[in-house]
Write an enzyme that holds these catalytic residues in place. Structure first.
Site, short mmCIF file in Angstrom:
data_model
loop_
_atom_site.label_atom_id
_atom_site.label_comp_id
_atom_site.label_asym_id
_atom_site.label_seq_id
_atom_site.Cartn_x
_atom_site.Cartn_y
_atom_site.Cartn_z
N ASN A 1 -4.95 13.47 -5.23
CA ASN A 1 -3.62 13.28 -4.63
C ASN A 1 -2.82 14.58 -4.52
O ASN A 1 -1.83 14.65 -3.79
CB ASN A 1 -2.81 12.21 -5.38
CG ASN A 1 -3.28 10.79 -5.14
OD1 ASN A 1 -3.20 9.93 -6.01
ND2 ASN A 1 -3.79 10.51 -3.94
N ASN B 1 1.31 1.84 -0.89
CA ASN B 1 2.75 2.16 -0.85
C ASN B 1 3.16 2.72 0.51
O ASN B 1 4.19 2.35 1.07
CB ASN B 1 3.10 3.22 -1.91
CG ASN B 1 2.97 2.69 -3.33
OD1 ASN B 1 2.70 1.51 -3.53
ND2 ASN B 1 3.16 3.56 -4.31
N ILE C 1 -13.42 2.88 -4.75
CA ILE C 1 -13.02 3.12 -6.14
C ILE C 1 -12.16 4.39 -6.28
O ILE C 1 -11.43 4.54 -7.26
CB ILE C 1 -14.29 3.14 -7.03
CG1 ILE C 1 -13.97 3.05 -8.50
CG2 ILE C 1 -15.16 4.32 -6.75
CD1 ILE C 1 -15.17 2.68 -9.34
N ARG D 1 -7.95 -3.59 -6.95
CA ARG D 1 -7.39 -2.62 -6.00
C ARG D 1 -6.54 -3.38 -5.01
O ARG D 1 -7.01 -4.33 -4.38
CB ARG D 1 -8.46 -1.83 -5.26
CG ARG D 1 -7.82 -0.78 -4.33
CD ARG D 1 -8.82 0.12 -3.64
NE ARG D 1 -8.11 1.17 -2.93
CZ ARG D 1 -8.41 2.45 -2.95
NH1 ARG D 1 -9.45 2.87 -3.62
NH2 ARG D 1 -7.70 3.33 -2.28
N ASP E 1 -2.51 0.63 -4.64
CA ASP E 1 -2.59 1.29 -3.34
C ASP E 1 -1.78 0.53 -2.29
O ASP E 1 -1.58 -0.68 -2.40
CB ASP E 1 -4.06 1.36 -2.92
CG ASP E 1 -4.28 2.36 -1.79
OD1 ASP E 1 -3.47 3.31 -1.66
OD2 ASP E 1 -5.28 2.21 -1.05
C1 IPE Z 1 -6.05 5.99 -5.06
O1 IPE Z 1 -5.40 5.79 -3.87
C2 IPE Z 1 -5.17 6.70 -6.03
C3 IPE Z 1 -3.99 5.98 -6.50
C4 IPE Z 1 -3.68 4.73 -6.22
C5 IPE Z 1 -3.13 6.74 -7.36
P1 IPE Z 1 -5.54 6.77 -2.64
O2 IPE Z 1 -4.70 6.24 -1.56
O3 IPE Z 1 -5.27 8.17 -3.07
O4 IPE Z 1 -7.09 6.65 -2.30
P2 IPE Z 1 -7.88 7.01 -0.95
O5 IPE Z 1 -7.57 8.42 -0.62
O6 IPE Z 1 -7.40 6.07 0.11
O7 IPE Z 1 -9.31 6.76 -1.29
C1 IPE Z 2 -0.72 4.53 -3.58
O1 IPE Z 2 -0.21 4.28 -2.33
C2 IPE Z 2 0.16 5.43 -4.40
C3 IPE Z 2 -0.40 6.75 -4.68
C4 IPE Z 2 -1.57 7.19 -4.32
C5 IPE Z 2 0.45 7.64 -5.44
P1 IPE Z 2 -0.52 5.24 -1.12
O2 IPE Z 2 0.52 6.31 -1.06
O3 IPE Z 2 -1.92 5.74 -1.18
O4 IPE Z 2 -0.34 4.25 0.11
P2 IPE Z 2 -1.21 4.19 1.43
O5 IPE Z 2 -2.66 4.01 1.00
O6 IPE Z 2 -1.00 5.47 2.17
O7 IPE Z 2 -0.68 3.00 2.15
MG MG Z 3 -3.67 4.99 -0.46
#
Ligand code: IPE
Ligand code: IPE
Ligand code: MG
Length: 256
Positions: free
Chosen positions: A69, A23, A201, A194, A21
Site C-alpha cells: 500500500n 473503501n 489474498i 475479504r 477492502d
Molecule cells: C489489501 O487490499 C490490503 C488491505 C485491505 C489493507 P488492497 O486493495 O491493497 O489489495 P489489492 O491491491 O486490490 O490486491
Molecule cells: C481498503 O480499501 C483499505 C486499504 C487498503 C487501506 P481500498 O482503499 O483498497 O478500496 P478499493 O479496493 O480501492 O475500493
Molecule cells: Mg482495495
C-alpha cells in the site's frame, strides 16, 4: 455452550482475519474522495471489534495497510497514517469497555511518529484486557513475514560451526521456521474474510493460508454490517476442516 450469536462455541473460529477492502469503491459510488471511504471504514473497524467480542471470538486481525500500500498516492498514504494518529486515541475507552487488547503485526517502524505513538499508547492502555485480541496489521506482508523468519532462523545459528549450521538447515521443519515468525501470541487463522468482492489474498497471512477457511463478501468495507459478519460465522460453522485427513477420520469414525 453457545455463543451470544447462537452458534455452538466449538463451531466458532478462534482467530478471524479480515481483509477490509472496498473503501475506495464505496466512496467513488457516492462521488466522495477515497479518504472519505477510509473514514467510514475506520468506523466499521470499531464496530467489528464490538461484534466480534460479543460473538465470543478470541482474536480478530484486521488488514489495515499492506507492504504494497506504500505504492498508493502520497496523499492517500498520509491520510491513512493521519487516521491512525487521530482516531485510535478515541477508541481506547470503547476497547477497554469490550475487553479488547490491541496488538500489531507488521513493521510499524516505518510509520510517522504520531501514528506510532498513538499505536503504542493504545497498546499500553489496553494491555490488561483479555476478552478479545485485536491485531491491527500495519505495513504487513505475508511474504515479508516469512523472509523475516528465515533471517531470524539464520541469526539464531550465529555461534554455531558451519557443520552445525548445515545440519540445522537440513533438519529445518515448517514448525521450526514458524517458531521464528514472532507470532507467539497469535492463534492460527481459522477464518479469513475479504470484503469488497475481490477474491484474492493480497499478501495477508500467507503461512496460515495453508489451512484457513476463506469467506468472500461482496459488501464494501464501509457498508459491512453485523449481519455480514454473522453470515460468515454461520458459513464457517457449517464447514468441515480436514487438514489433509478424510471426513471419516475427522468425525472419529475411522481410526486407521
Ligand atoms: C489489501 O487490499 C490490503 C488491505 C485491505 C489493507 P488492497 O486493495 O491493497 O489489495 P489489492 O491491491 O486490490 O490486491
Ligand atoms: C481498503 O480499501 C483499505 C486499504 C487498503 C487501506 P481500498 O482503499 O483498497 O478500496 P478499493 O479496493 O480501492 O475500493
Ligand atoms: Mg482495495
Amino acid at each position: 455452550m453457545v455463543s451470544s450469536e447462537g452458534l455452538p462455541l466449538e463451531r466458532l473460529p478462534g482467530h478471524v482475519a479480515i481483509i477490509m477492502d472496498g473503501n475506495g469503491r464505496w466512496a467513488k459510488e457516492r462521488d466522495l474522495a477515497r479518504v472519505e471511504g477510509h473514514k467510514q471504514g475506520a468506523k466499521r473497524l470499531r464496530d467489528v471489534i464490538s461484534w466480534a467480542s460479543d460473538a465470543g471470538i478470541k482474536q480478530v486481525s484486521l488488514y489495515a495497510f499492506s507492504t504494497e500500500n506504500w505504492k498508493r498516492p502520497k496523499l492517500e498514504v498520509a491520510a491513512l497514517m493521519g487516521l491512525i494518529a487521530t482516531l485510535l486515541p478515541l477508541e481506547v475507552a470503547k476497547m477497554n469497555e469490550k475487553g479488547a487488547r490491541l496488538l500489531t503485526l507488521g513493521d510499524i517502524s516505518k510509520f510517522p511518529w504520531l501514528a506510532r505513538r498513538a499505536l503504542q499508547k493504545a497498546m499500553q492502555a489496553t494491555a490488561h484486557n483479555s476478552t478479545i485480541d485485536v491485531i491491527l496489521c500495519l505495513n504487513y506482508g505475508g511474504q515479508q513475514e516469512i523472509v523475516e523468519a528465515a533471517r531470524h532462523f539464520y541469526a539464531s545459528l550465529d555461534q554455531q560451526t558451519d557443520k552445525q549450521k548445515q545440519a540445522a538447515f537440513e533438519q529445518l521443519t515448517p514448525e521450526t521456521l514458524y517458531s521464528f515468525m514472532q507470532r507467539d501470541e497469535i492463534l492460527p487463522v481459522d477464518l479469513m474474510i475479504r470484503t469488497g468482492g475481490e477474491k484474492r489474498i493480497s499478501n495477508f497471512h500467507l503461512w496460515d493460508a495453508a489451512y484457513t477457511e476463506f469467506y468472500f463478501s461482496d459488501t464494501n468495507w464501509p457498508a459491512y454490517s453485523q449481519q455480514d459478519l454473522q453470515a460468515a460465522l454461520t458459513d464457517y460453522a457449517s464447514r468441515e476442516r480436514r487438514f489433509g485427513k478424510t471426513s471419516e477420520q475427522v468425525q472419529g469414525k475411522d481410526h486407521e
